[in-house]
Design an enzyme around this catalytic site. Structure first.
Site, PDB file in Angstrom:
ATOM      1  CG  ASP A 286      -1.811  -1.147   1.346  1.00  0.00           C
ATOM      2  OD1 ASP A 286      -2.132  -1.709   0.298  1.00  0.00           O
ATOM      3  OD2 ASP A 286      -2.206  -1.500   2.482  1.00  0.00           O
TER       4      ASP A 286
HETATM    5  N1  URA Z   1      -1.014  -5.917   4.202  1.00  0.00           N
HETATM    6  C1  URA Z   1      -1.543  -4.667   4.171  1.00  0.00           C
HETATM    7  O1  URA Z   1      -2.546  -4.402   4.809  1.00  0.00           O
HETATM    8  N2  URA Z   1      -0.907  -3.736   3.435  1.00  0.00           N
HETATM    9  C2  URA Z   1       0.231  -3.965   2.740  1.00  0.00           C
HETATM   10  O2  URA Z   1       0.774  -3.074   2.094  1.00  0.00           O
HETATM   11  C3  URA Z   1       0.758  -5.263   2.784  1.00  0.00           C
HETATM   12  C4  URA Z   1       0.119  -6.229   3.523  1.00  0.00           C
END
Ligand code: URA
Length: 234
Positions: free
Chosen positions: A103
């Site tokens: 993310d």
């Molecule tokens: N889990 C999440 O919630 N976000 C990420 O970027 C990776 C794993």
């Protein structure tokens, strides 16, 4: 052979990108900067890009220490930058793809490669490749929460596989998961009535950042690649 064709054949980007490198004066032949893309090179010539001699590499393996505000897509999204901007001096940036995106607000380890065979194996659910995250939670995690995270929690319509939790403090853990679902770690914390305040990917299988600083990238070492391949072949 023409200089631009030679360089782009070696995966250093399209002919158009190579033309830009030539324009940017970063390509030299036998230590002399070359300005013509149709410059004819002979097999004994030493071609370098950013003062690094070019050698033929079929497969490229890169890890990047990602800061926040960068998205895992090749194009910027809204007011977020693309990770490509962090690979500005990597000649392979356009031909390598991220294995397991992060993310925009998740930081640290991104793994990128053009090795389709390895990617296919590593993401195969049966391989159970662990991704280890550092999690800072909003509230303390009690024993019951930890047990739930370790065994299973329900996120959306899905029951998570067992994970590994290492406790750092009341609100900090390392969480290692073998699956890949959208926002999985954030949703797992929500499933125990908590919230992720900070999320960092610490490792993918044997791959770690080691002393790589935030914003920086590096090629994987042969030992790291071989260890990963051995893991995938077992
Ligand atoms: N889990 C999440 O919630 N976000 C990420 O970027 C990776 C794993």
């Amino acid at each position: 052979m023409r200089l631009d064709k030679f360089i782009s054949n070696l995966w250093y980007g399209s002919r158009k990108q190579v033309a830009k490198y030539i324009w940017d004066e970063i390509i030299s032949v036998n230590s002399e900067v070359i300005f013509q893309k149709d410059f004819e090179i002979k097999f004994w010539d030493i071609v370098s890009i950013w003062e690094e001699n070019i050698e033929y590499k079929e497969f490229i393996y890169v890890i990047l220490n990602k800061p926040t505000w960068y998205v895992s897509s090749k194009k910027p999204e809204w007011w977020h930058y693309s990770y490509i901007d962090l690979l500005h001096n990597c000649p392979y940036s356009e031909i390598i793809d991220i294995v397991w995106r992060l993310d925009f607000d998740t930081t640290w380890l991104l793994f990128l490669t053009n090795d389709g065979n390895l990617t296919h194996k590593i993401i195969h659910p049966k391989k159970d490749i662990f991704k280890k995250y550092y999690v800072l939670a909003e509230k303390s995690l009690n024993e019951k929460d930890i047990k739930k995270l370790e065994n299973w929690v329900k996120i959306d319509d899905f029951i998570t596989k067992p994970s590994i939790v290492e406790i750092i403090s009341e609100t900090e853990i390392y969480l290692s998961i073998s699956e890949w679902k959208f926002h999985q770690v954030k949703k797992m914390l929500e499933a125990v009535w908590n919230k992720v305040l900070s999320l960092k990917r610490f490792a993918i299988a044997n791959l770690e950042l080691w002393d790589l600083k935030i914003w920086e990238w590096r090629y994987l070492k042969n030992e790291e690649i071989n260890l990963l391949k051995n893991k995938l072949n077992n």
